[in-house]
Design a protein around this motif. Structure first.
Motif, mmCIF file in Angstrom:
data_model
loop_
_atom_site.group_PDB
_atom_site.id
_atom_site.type_symbol
_atom_site.label_atom_id
_atom_site.label_comp_id
_atom_site.label_asym_id
_atom_site.label_seq_id
_atom_site.Cartn_x
_atom_site.Cartn_y
_atom_site.Cartn_z
ATOM 1 N N GLN A 19 0.850 -1.229 0.053
ATOM 2 C CA GLN A 19 -0.112 -0.049 0.066
ATOM 3 C C GLN A 19 0.812 1.274 -0.098
ATOM 4 N N GLY A 20 0.843 1.893 -1.027
ATOM 5 C CA GLY A 20 1.679 3.231 -1.212
ATOM 6 C C GLY A 20 0.762 4.511 -0.903
ATOM 7 N N SER A 21 1.568 5.746 -1.053
ATOM 8 C CA SER A 21 0.589 6.905 -1.068
ATOM 9 C C SER A 21 -0.004 7.068 -2.543
ATOM 10 N N GLY A 22 -0.916 7.723 -2.734
ATOM 11 C CA GLY A 22 -1.369 8.176 -4.012
ATOM 12 C C GLY A 22 -1.207 9.413 -4.431
ATOM 13 N N ILE A 23 0.068 10.183 -3.942
ATOM 14 C CA ILE A 23 0.443 11.308 -4.313
ATOM 15 C C ILE A 23 0.848 11.259 -5.907
ATOM 16 N N GLY A 24 1.407 10.038 -6.330
ATOM 17 C CA GLY A 24 1.931 9.847 -7.698
ATOM 18 C C GLY A 24 0.899 10.141 -8.725
ATOM 19 N N ALA A 26 -2.394 11.060 -7.989
ATOM 20 C CA ALA A 26 -3.017 12.373 -7.961
ATOM 21 C C ALA A 26 -2.177 13.562 -8.805
ATOM 22 N N VAL A 27 -0.938 13.472 -8.917
ATOM 23 C CA VAL A 27 -0.135 14.650 -9.615
ATOM 24 C C VAL A 27 -0.337 14.000 -11.045
ATOM 25 N N PHE A 28 -0.347 12.658 -11.282
ATOM 26 C CA PHE A 28 -0.679 12.162 -12.930
ATOM 27 C C PHE A 28 -2.100 12.375 -13.135
ATOM 28 N N ARG A 29 -2.957 12.410 -12.561
ATOM 29 C CA ARG A 29 -4.431 12.772 -12.818
ATOM 30 C C ARG A 29 -4.502 14.153 -13.084
ATOM 31 N N ILE A 30 -4.113 14.979 -12.244
ATOM 32 C CA ILE A 30 -4.173 16.395 -12.377
ATOM 33 C C ILE A 30 -3.586 16.983 -13.543
ATOM 34 N N ALA A 31 -2.178 16.417 -13.589
ATOM 35 C CA ALA A 31 -1.549 16.709 -15.153
ATOM 36 C C ALA A 31 -2.135 16.135 -16.380
ATOM 37 N N PHE A 32 -2.618 15.131 -16.326
ATOM 38 C CA PHE A 32 -3.359 14.629 -17.369
ATOM 39 C C PHE A 32 -4.668 15.398 -17.760
ATOM 40 N N GLY A 33 -5.413 15.740 -16.772
ATOM 41 C CA GLY A 33 -6.473 16.597 -17.087
ATOM 42 C C GLY A 33 -6.197 17.860 -17.475
ATOM 43 N N ILE A 34 -4.963 18.351 -17.060
ATOM 44 C CA ILE A 34 -4.855 19.811 -17.743
ATOM 45 C C ILE A 34 -4.138 19.659 -19.149
ATOM 46 N N ILE A 35 -3.457 18.423 -19.688
ATOM 47 C CA ILE A 35 -3.004 18.113 -20.744
ATOM 48 C C ILE A 35 -4.388 18.192 -21.592
ATOM 49 N N LEU A 36 -5.290 17.361 -21.109
ATOM 50 C CA LEU A 36 -6.702 17.291 -22.059
ATOM 51 C C LEU A 36 -7.192 18.556 -22.226
ATOM 52 N N LEU A 37 -7.269 19.315 -21.126
ATOM 53 C CA LEU A 37 -8.006 20.824 -21.395
ATOM 54 C C LEU A 37 -7.098 21.569 -22.384
ATOM 55 N N LEU A 38 -5.778 21.488 -22.515
ATOM 56 C CA LEU A 38 -4.843 22.173 -23.475
ATOM 57 C C LEU A 38 -5.169 21.651 -24.628
ATOM 58 N N TYR A 39 -5.662 20.194 -24.905
ATOM 59 C CA TYR A 39 -5.643 19.571 -26.124
ATOM 60 C C TYR A 39 -7.090 20.068 -26.906
ATOM 61 N N HIS A 40 -8.012 19.926 -26.001
ATOM 62 C CA HIS A 40 -9.379 20.080 -26.465
ATOM 63 C C HIS A 40 -10.192 21.540 -26.465
ATOM 64 N N VAL A 41 -9.639 22.557 -25.503
ATOM 65 C CA VAL A 41 -10.134 23.734 -25.672
ATOM 66 C C VAL A 41 -9.788 24.539 -27.004
ATOM 67 N N PRO A 136 -7.318 3.399 -8.383
ATOM 68 C CA PRO A 136 -8.002 3.495 -7.254
ATOM 69 C C PRO A 136 -8.744 4.896 -6.930
ATOM 70 N N ALA A 137 -10.069 4.848 -6.442
ATOM 71 C CA ALA A 137 -10.570 5.928 -6.077
ATOM 72 C C ALA A 137 -10.373 6.490 -4.436
ATOM 73 N N GLY A 138 -10.253 7.802 -4.557
ATOM 74 C CA GLY A 138 -10.081 8.291 -3.138
ATOM 75 C C GLY A 138 -8.739 8.695 -3.009
ATOM 76 N N THR A 139 -7.935 9.032 -3.876
ATOM 77 C CA THR A 139 -6.468 9.245 -3.784
ATOM 78 C C THR A 139 -6.181 10.751 -3.377
ATOM 79 N N CYS A 140 -4.975 11.043 -3.129
ATOM 80 C CA CYS A 140 -4.646 12.373 -2.572
ATOM 81 C C CYS A 140 -5.262 13.564 -3.594
ATOM 82 N N TRP A 141 -5.540 14.408 -2.663
ATOM 83 C CA TRP A 141 -6.071 15.650 -3.531
ATOM 84 C C TRP A 141 -7.224 15.504 -4.467
ATOM 85 N N SER A 142 -7.879 14.978 -3.753
ATOM 86 C CA SER A 142 -9.291 14.688 -4.504
ATOM 87 C C SER A 142 -10.582 14.858 -3.698
ATOM 88 N N VAL A 143 -11.568 15.157 -4.422
ATOM 89 C CA VAL A 143 -12.874 15.207 -3.690
ATOM 90 C C VAL A 143 -13.411 13.876 -2.963
#
Length: 146
Positions: A19-24, A26-41, A136-143
Motif C-alpha cells: 500500500q503506497g501513497s496516492g500522491i503520484g 494524483a499528480v498524474f491525474r491532475i497533469a493529465f486533465g490539464i493536458i486534456l484541457l490544453l488539447y481540447h479547448v 483507485p478511487a479516493g487518492t490524494c488531492w481529490s474530492v
C-alpha cells in the motif's frame, strides 16, 4: 526459516502490492486533465469544421462502414460540454473512474471524427484514459478523499 524462494516472493509482493501513497497518481491525474484541457479547448472554435457534416474532410465511408451517425452541431456541442465536465471532474478527483470512462469514450469518438490531426497523440490519450478507469478511487488531492 524461509528459503530463498520465500524471500523472493515476499520481496516481489512487497514491491508490487504494498500500500503506497496516492500522491503520484494524483499528480498524474491532475497533469493529465490539464493536458486534456490544453488539447481540447482550442478545438472549441472549430466544432462544425472538425466534427460535423459541414467539415470538408469528414471520412463518411468509415462511419457508413461502422453504421455510426455523423452528429450535427447541437449534438457536438453537448458532447463537448460533457467531455469538458468529465475532464474537470477528473482533475478535481470527483468520480474519477466514471469521468475517465466518459473521457475515453468521447475522446475516442472525436478522434475518429477528426481528420486534421495525425492521431498518434489522440491514441496515447485514449490509452491513458482507459488506464485511469482502473485507478483507485479516493487518492490524494481529490474530492472523493474528503
Amino acid at each position: 526459516m524461509q528459503g530463498w524462494g520465500g524471500r523472493l516472493r515476499q520481496a516481489w509482493n512487497g514491491y508490487w502490492f504494498a500500500q503506497g501513497s496516492g500522491i503520484g497518481l494524483a499528480v498524474f491525474r491532475i497533469a493529465f486533465g490539464i493536458i486534456l484541457l490544453l488539447y481540447h479547448v482550442p478545438r472549441l472554435w472549430y466544432l462544425s469544421e472538425l466534427y460535423t457534416k459541414a467539415g470538408f474532410v469528414v471520412p463518411f465511408r468509415y462511419f457508413q462502414a461502422l453504421h455510426l451517425p455523423i452528429p450535427d452541431l447541437p449534438a457536438v456541442i453537448a458532447m463537448n460540454v460533457l467531455l469538458h465536465l468529465a475532464i474537470m471532474a477528473m482533475i478535481l478527483g470527483y468520480r474519477t473512474r466514471l469521468a475517465a470512462a466518459v473521457v475515453f469514450i468521447l475522446h475516442s469518438y472525436f478522434n475518429m471524427l477528426e481528420r486534421f490531426s495525425s492521431g498518434s497523440f489522440g491514441y496515447i490519450i485514449m490509452i491513458y484514459a482507459l488506464l485511469l478507469v482502473r485507478s483507485p478511487a479516493g487518492t490524494c488531492w481529490s474530492v472523493e478523499a474528503l
